[in-house]
Design an enzyme around this catalytic site. Structure first.
Site, PDB file in Angstrom:
ATOM      1  N   SER A 152       0.850  -1.183   0.000  1.00 10.61           N
ATOM      2  CA  SER A 152       0.000   0.000   0.000  1.00 10.61           C
ATOM      3  C   SER A 152       0.890   1.238   0.000  1.00 10.61           C
ATOM      4  O   SER A 152       2.111   1.137  -0.038  1.00 10.61           O
ATOM      5  CB  SER A 152      -0.887   0.009   1.237  1.00 10.61           C
ATOM      6  OG  SER A 152      -0.098   0.314   2.370  1.00 10.61           O
ATOM      7  N   LYS A 153       0.246   2.381   0.082  1.00 11.61           N
ATOM      8  CA  LYS A 153       0.975   3.659   0.047  1.00 11.61           C
ATOM      9  C   LYS A 153       2.052   3.736   1.117  1.00 11.61           C
ATOM     10  O   LYS A 153       3.080   4.368   0.922  1.00 11.61           O
ATOM     11  CB  LYS A 153      -0.004   4.815   0.237  1.00 11.61           C
ATOM     12  CG  LYS A 153      -0.553   5.300  -1.067  1.00 11.61           C
ATOM     13  CD  LYS A 153      -1.157   6.676  -0.916  1.00 11.61           C
ATOM     14  CE  LYS A 153      -1.953   6.985  -2.174  1.00 11.61           C
ATOM     15  NZ  LYS A 153      -3.230   7.596  -1.890  1.00 11.61           N
TER      16      LYS A 153
END
Ligand code: GLU
Length: 470
Positions: free
Chosen positions: A241-242
């Protein structure tokens, strides 16, 4: 048989690393057999789909060089076709209207949970025509009549054979009360209409596969082959994810990665060919086999990506590397095409630069005037004697008959010897004078590449400034 693959992202965010890898695997599988690669935008979730995201996907595909033969198709433009197929399934008796209210369904599921059963539609409207008549005030949904017995066997090209009992599967809603088709129905109709022979997608979709296979069978079409690709995890073992820096692929462009290096890194995340780490696109087309993709998840490692990028940069023809860096030079206001020494400059700098961005940043001084000198460098290296030493260097350089690295080195060494000082006492002031800082490749090579005129002029300008600051 012509191989047809597809990449069908939902435009609800960036084209991220995981999506790019799935797209790459699908692209390779089609391209290596002269097949067809389809791009389809699954935008029926109107609340979460955005135009920016569609653009980011198209830009990402373009930047990565994952060209498609067909598309982009947009699901929102195919609604009448989905409705046609829903009607076809109703007509053939493979689907039915369901009038059950939300309250009834909630109650039913509650009851099933209480008995320790997996919640599943109980088939009231499928079996009991009376119930159907009784509840007709509200708009019905359409449910697919899933087979009640037997099993669906996914012969997954990556995961092997997976068998799911039909008993486990719900009668899936394929149209909402307002007639809008649901996600799985759209995918099935598209895969059928677009002649998809190989569905290559993330294994987070594996639960949809038996349902989609049953609908395809009811429609009487040949089933595609399936290949479910395991996830990419961050180094902490969590889904990428980010937090892990896994932003959209265009960020990697901005950060100075080469599309071919990113693809090389991505393909190896989950696939290998002996112990080879570096692949050209041609080699990937030659060696990649979807069947050889690993069954288990892989871990994203940014340092390795950086290494792969550096290796690609080092292996490139200088002119190709300059071409790859054009966008980054543009960002700095430099039209690199005007500089005939660009190929030699990038060849010199790339040893110490792992990304195009670093390459450009570290070579800027070749292509534009020096406006300021690095303050810390001045403080550390410029002394009262510096200007005098530089003057001697300048005179030596002006008198040189050949402008070559070796001759330049002799001049610098000569000044060092004559004044009986350390090499750095002469070399660092030159470096600051011609580059603005202390970071550059060897001073003789830097000067040789810069050319006599610019080198001498920069040293002369620095002598004035340095005599004031020391
Ligand atoms: N639209 C889905 C996604 O973005 C892909 C579905 C599929 O490959 O069948 O995850």
């Amino acid at each position: 048989m012509e191989i047809v693959t597809r990449f069908p992202p939902s435009p609800t965010g960036y084209l991220h690393i995981g999506g790019a890898r799935t797209a790459l695997y699908s692209w390779l599988h089609a391209r290596q057999s002269d097949g067809r690669f389809v791009l389809r935008i699954e935008d029926t979730d109107r609340e979460r789909s955005t135009d920016e995201s569609i653009q980011a996907i198209l830009d990402g595909m373009d930047w990565l060089g994952l060209d498609y033969d067909d598309g982009p198709h947009y699901q929102t433009r195919r609604l009448s076709r989905y409705q046609e197929v829903i009607q076809q399934l109703l007509d053939s008796g493979d689907a039915y209207h369901c009038f059950c209210s939300k309250e009834r369904l909630d109650e039913m599921r509650e009851g099933q949970r209480a008995k320790g059963l997996k919640p599943k539609y109980d088939g009231r409207c499928r079996h009991d025509a009376k119930a159907l008549e009784g509840g007709q005030e509200s708009d019905p949904v359409v449910r697919f009549k899933n087979p009640e017995t037997g099993a669906v066997v996914i012969k997954d090209l990556i995961k092997g054979s997976i068998s799911v009992a039909n008993e486990e599967l719900d009668d899936l809603v394929i149209a909402r009360p307002d007639g809008m088709p649901t996600y799985n129905l759209c995918v099935v109709v598209d895969d059928m209409d677009m002649g998809i022979t190989h569905v290559i997608r993330g294994d987070d979709h594996i639960n949809n596969t038996p349902r989609q296979m049953n609908i395809l069978s009811a429609l009487g079409v040949d089933l595609p082959a399936y290949a479910h690709v395991p996830m990419i995890l961050g180094e902490d073992g969590k889904r990428l994810s980010k937090r892990h820096g896994a932003v959209g692929v265009m960020q990697y462009r901005d950060d100075g990665y080469l599309p071919d290096a990113l693809l090389n890194y991505l393909v190896r995340l989950g696939w290998s060919h002996g112990d080879q780490e570096l692949f050209s696109r041609e080699e990937l087309l030659k060696y990649f086999r979807i069947e050889d993709v690993n069954r288990s998840a892989s871990t994203f490692n940014p340092e390795k990506l950086l290494w792969v990028n550096h290796e690609h940069m080092k292996a490139m023809e200088p002119a190709t590397l300059v071409d790859a860096a054009v966008w980054h030079y543009d960002q700095q206001g430099i039209n690199i095409a005007e500089h005939s020494n660009a190929g030699d400059v990038v060849t010199l700098i790339r040893e110490r630069a792992s990304t195009l961005k670093e390459l450009v940043d570290q070579s800027l001084f070749f292509f534009r005037e020096i406006e300021t000198y690095d303050e810390a460098a001045i403080k550390k290296h410029i002394r009262e004697a510096s200007s005098g030493l530089l003057k001697q260097v300048q005179q030596g350089l002006e008198a040189l008959s050949d402008w070559a690295a070796e001759d330049i080195h002799h001049i610098v060494q000569g000044v060092v010897d004559k004044n009986d000082v350390g090499f750095g006492k002469v070399a660092q002031p030159i470096r600051i004078a011609v580059t603005g800082s202390t970071q550059s490749p060897s001073i003789d090579q830097t000067l040789a590449l810069m050319g006599r005129e610019q080198a001498v002029q920069r040293i002369a300008a620095a002598i004035t400034v340095f005599s004031e600051v020391s």
